[in-house]
Motif scaffolding. Structure first.
Motif, mmCIF file in Angstrom:
data_model
loop_
_atom_site.group_PDB
_atom_site.id
_atom_site.type_symbol
_atom_site.label_atom_id
_atom_site.label_comp_id
_atom_site.label_asym_id
_atom_site.label_seq_id
_atom_site.Cartn_x
_atom_site.Cartn_y
_atom_site.Cartn_z
ATOM 1 N N ASP A 190 -16.232 -23.352 -11.150
ATOM 2 C CA ASP A 190 -16.268 -22.795 -12.502
ATOM 3 C C ASP A 190 -15.023 -21.951 -12.741
ATOM 4 N N GLN A 191 -14.167 -22.411 -13.653
ATOM 5 C CA GLN A 191 -12.902 -21.704 -13.872
ATOM 6 C C GLN A 191 -13.098 -20.330 -14.511
ATOM 7 N N PHE A 192 -14.257 -20.067 -15.080
ATOM 8 C CA PHE A 192 -14.510 -18.777 -15.717
ATOM 9 C C PHE A 192 -15.314 -17.825 -14.841
ATOM 10 N N SER A 193 -15.568 -18.190 -13.588
ATOM 11 C CA SER A 193 -16.396 -17.338 -12.743
ATOM 12 C C SER A 193 -15.626 -16.096 -12.298
ATOM 13 N N GLN A 194 -16.373 -15.098 -11.853
ATOM 14 C CA GLN A 194 -15.795 -13.842 -11.379
ATOM 15 C C GLN A 194 -14.789 -14.108 -10.260
ATOM 16 N N ARG A 195 -13.608 -13.470 -10.356
ATOM 17 C CA ARG A 195 -12.583 -13.642 -9.332
ATOM 18 C C ARG A 195 -12.217 -12.280 -8.748
ATOM 19 N N GLY A 196 -11.799 -12.291 -7.493
ATOM 20 C CA GLY A 196 -11.417 -11.050 -6.832
ATOM 21 C C GLY A 196 -10.415 -11.310 -5.733
ATOM 22 N N SER A 197 -10.126 -10.274 -4.957
ATOM 23 C CA SER A 197 -9.103 -10.348 -3.923
ATOM 24 C C SER A 197 -9.623 -11.006 -2.651
ATOM 25 N N ILE A 198 -8.736 -11.752 -1.993
ATOM 26 C CA ILE A 198 -9.011 -12.218 -0.642
ATOM 27 C C ILE A 198 -8.879 -11.014 0.296
ATOM 28 N N PRO A 199 -9.807 -10.807 1.223
ATOM 29 C CA PRO A 199 -9.629 -9.708 2.185
ATOM 30 C C PRO A 199 -8.243 -9.782 2.830
ATOM 31 N N GLY A 200 -7.553 -8.648 2.848
ATOM 32 C CA GLY A 200 -6.160 -8.640 3.262
ATOM 33 C C GLY A 200 -5.917 -9.211 4.644
ATOM 34 N N GLU A 201 -6.790 -8.891 5.606
ATOM 35 C CA GLU A 201 -6.599 -9.392 6.967
ATOM 36 C C GLU A 201 -6.811 -10.904 7.034
ATOM 37 N N LEU A 202 -7.707 -11.425 6.191
ATOM 38 C CA LEU A 202 -7.910 -12.871 6.136
ATOM 39 C C LEU A 202 -6.677 -13.559 5.551
ATOM 40 N N TYR A 203 -6.161 -13.011 4.456
ATOM 41 C CA TYR A 203 -4.961 -13.593 3.866
ATOM 42 C C TYR A 203 -3.812 -13.549 4.871
ATOM 43 N N ARG A 204 -3.687 -12.443 5.585
ATOM 44 C CA ARG A 204 -2.648 -12.321 6.601
ATOM 45 C C ARG A 204 -2.782 -13.423 7.656
ATOM 46 N N ALA A 205 -4.001 -13.638 8.141
ATOM 47 C CA ALA A 205 -4.215 -14.625 9.193
ATOM 48 C C ALA A 205 -3.823 -16.024 8.732
ATOM 49 N N VAL A 206 -4.214 -16.377 7.513
ATOM 50 C CA VAL A 206 -3.895 -17.711 6.989
ATOM 51 C C VAL A 206 -2.400 -17.844 6.737
ATOM 52 N N ALA A 207 -1.796 -16.836 6.119
ATOM 53 C CA ALA A 207 -0.359 -16.883 5.829
ATOM 54 C C ALA A 207 0.463 -16.919 7.110
ATOM 55 N N LYS A 208 0.077 -16.131 8.095
ATOM 56 C CA LYS A 208 0.811 -16.072 9.361
ATOM 57 C C LYS A 208 0.766 -17.412 10.078
ATOM 58 N N LYS A 209 -0.406 -18.016 10.142
ATOM 59 C CA LYS A 209 -0.547 -19.314 10.801
ATOM 60 C C LYS A 209 0.249 -20.382 10.055
ATOM 61 N N ALA A 210 0.200 -20.362 8.729
ATOM 62 C CA ALA A 210 0.971 -21.334 7.943
ATOM 63 C C ALA A 210 2.471 -21.140 8.168
ATOM 64 N N MET A 211 2.918 -19.887 8.174
ATOM 65 C CA MET A 211 4.329 -19.591 8.423
ATOM 66 C C MET A 211 4.761 -20.123 9.785
ATOM 67 N N GLU A 212 3.973 -19.855 10.811
ATOM 68 C CA GLU A 212 4.314 -20.305 12.160
ATOM 69 C C GLU A 212 4.341 -21.823 12.244
ATOM 70 N N THR A 213 3.418 -22.467 11.546
ATOM 71 C CA THR A 213 3.379 -23.929 11.520
ATOM 72 C C THR A 213 4.635 -24.494 10.869
ATOM 73 N N ILE A 214 5.024 -23.914 9.762
ATOM 74 C CA ILE A 214 6.212 -24.373 9.039
ATOM 75 C C ILE A 214 7.467 -24.177 9.882
ATOM 76 N N ARG A 215 7.588 -23.037 10.536
ATOM 77 C CA ARG A 215 8.820 -22.724 11.255
ATOM 78 C C ARG A 215 8.936 -23.424 12.604
ATOM 79 N N LYS A 216 7.886 -24.115 13.030
ATOM 80 C CA LYS A 216 8.011 -24.953 14.216
ATOM 81 C C LYS A 216 9.013 -26.076 13.978
ATOM 82 N N HIS A 217 9.151 -26.478 12.719
ATOM 83 C CA HIS A 217 10.031 -27.593 12.387
ATOM 84 C C HIS A 217 11.439 -27.133 12.028
ATOM 85 N N ASN A 218 11.566 -25.893 11.597
ATOM 86 C CA ASN A 218 12.879 -25.315 11.313
ATOM 87 C C ASN A 218 12.690 -23.796 11.275
ATOM 88 N N PRO A 219 13.220 -23.082 12.252
ATOM 89 C CA PRO A 219 12.989 -21.634 12.314
ATOM 90 C C PRO A 219 13.579 -20.871 11.144
#
Length: 381
Positions: A190-219
């Protein structure tokens, strides 16, 4: 949109995350404190729709040439991942489909990146709809990016694929914008449903893992994270990571999204915007913009890399109000070396073929050019 959500969204301050430590892109600006380049350009909507086989925006070489000729140097490609995987069109996507990459579509996206680079434009690849999440919602996802490990694993595999495909490109040519406007939802469909923040530590974990995955191919690959809570909030949890952040140029939504159907359940109820002045009982002016962007500016002063990945006004906003407001937005951002990308080039927010009813368009090779808007953008190039 629920009124309480709308008022909360329009009043939240935004901020950016940093490029802590050394990064190649940090040298682009010389003495400027912002660790990201002050890129100026547009979003391209070629892969914005998740549906294949329907009319879609197609970026032409003329588009790219005009951007470069007019002094712009940046394009962002917000992608819906169903466009480049094999699945049955207009049916719910399944986990079996999510990693079934369509090489023909991947090649087309690579060609668009190469064409942009040919004209001297930096390309920012963005997952607007990622496995398990899209800010717009309104369709079925088989899992939730912020809750399910399977969705996160698929997310990393998508970025691994893109990073490997573009491993030969430099940070001057390409960057990787992880996921558009992350947020939580009461109802993912539902595009009109209540929205809020992702818990900061969760966002950090996902972003960090994605960053590390990307930089395996080019630092040296340059990674960007959109602000939390629909792009509105600082993410201090990733200040120590070698990641830039993308803010938004949509405050207040009363001005930027006047009568936009994806913001207002009843667009005719939207109060008419002015700038500066009072809208819906609240007073707005340049001072409010300075307060809104203060966290971003503070982040830049602390050595953070910040770029405004989306900005502009929907076509229903009166043109003179749009130009007055947007001039203030660009002026505030430019003082601190923060670049921008208008949403979009041709279309409802764009400098051409926007469909505004109160613009005296200039004929430009068969297109309708908003010369006043172009001149305003060029003032801050």
């Amino acid at each position: 949109m629920k009124r309480r959500n709308f008022i909360r969204t329009t009043g939240v301050a935004a901020a950016g995350t940093g490029l802590a430590g050394s990064i190649t892109a940090g040298n682009f600006l010389g003495s400027t404190k912002n660790k990201l380049p002050r890129w100026k350009g547009f979003n391209l909507l070629d892969y914005f729709s998740p549906f294949k086989g329907v009319p879609n925006y197609v970026t032409t070489d003329d588009d790219l040439k005009w951007m470069a000729d007019w002094g712009f140097d940046f394009v962002r490609l917000p992608m819906a991942y169903p466009r480049y995987v094999k699945h049955t069109p207009f049916k719910n996507i399944t986990p079996d489909n999510v990693l079934n990459f369509d090489e023909n579509e991947l090649d087309k996206i690579q060609q668009l990146v190469e064409r942009a680079n040919k004209y001297g434009l930096h390309m920012s690849l963005n997952l607007h709809r990622a496995p398990g999440f899209c800010v717009n919602a309104g369709f079925y996802e088989p899992y939730n990016l912020w809750q399910d490990e399977e969705a996160q694993d698929a997310f990393y595999q998508h970025w691994s694929m893109w990073a490997k495909r573009f491993s030969h490109l430099s940070p001057k040519q390409i960057s990787f914008d992880l996921v558009n406007e992350p947020c939580t939802r009461e109802d993912m469909n539902d595009q009109f449903s209540q929205r809020g923040s992702i818990p900061g530590e969760l966002y950090r974990a996902v972003a960090k893992k994605a960053m590390e995955t990307i930089r395996k191919h080019n630092p040296d690959h340059l990674v960007i994270a959109d602000g939390n809570n629909v792009g509105a909030d600082v993410i201090p949890e990733i200040f120590d990571l070698n990641i830039g952040q993308s803010c938004r140029g949509y405050f207040p939504h009363y001005v930027s999204h006047y009568r936009a159907s994806w913001v207002w359940k009843n667009p005719e109820d939207a109060p008419k915007p002015v700038w500066p002045g009072e809208i819906d009982g609240q007073h707005f002016s340049r001072k409010n913009l300075e307060e809104f962007y203060a966290p971003w500016i503070d982040a830049v002063k602390k050595g953070v890399g910040v770029h405004c990945g989306e900005c502009g006004c929907y076509r229903e906003t009166p043109h003179e109000v749009f130009l007055a407001w947007f001039g203030d937005v660009l002026d505030v951002l430019t003082q601190y070396g923060i670049g921008y990308a208008l949403w979009n080039f041709r279309g409802d927010f764009g400098i051409m073929d926007s469909g505004r009813k109160d613009v005296e368009y200039e004929d430009w090779h068969g297109h309708k050019l908003d010369r006043k808007l172009l001149q305003l953008l060029q003032k801050y190039k």
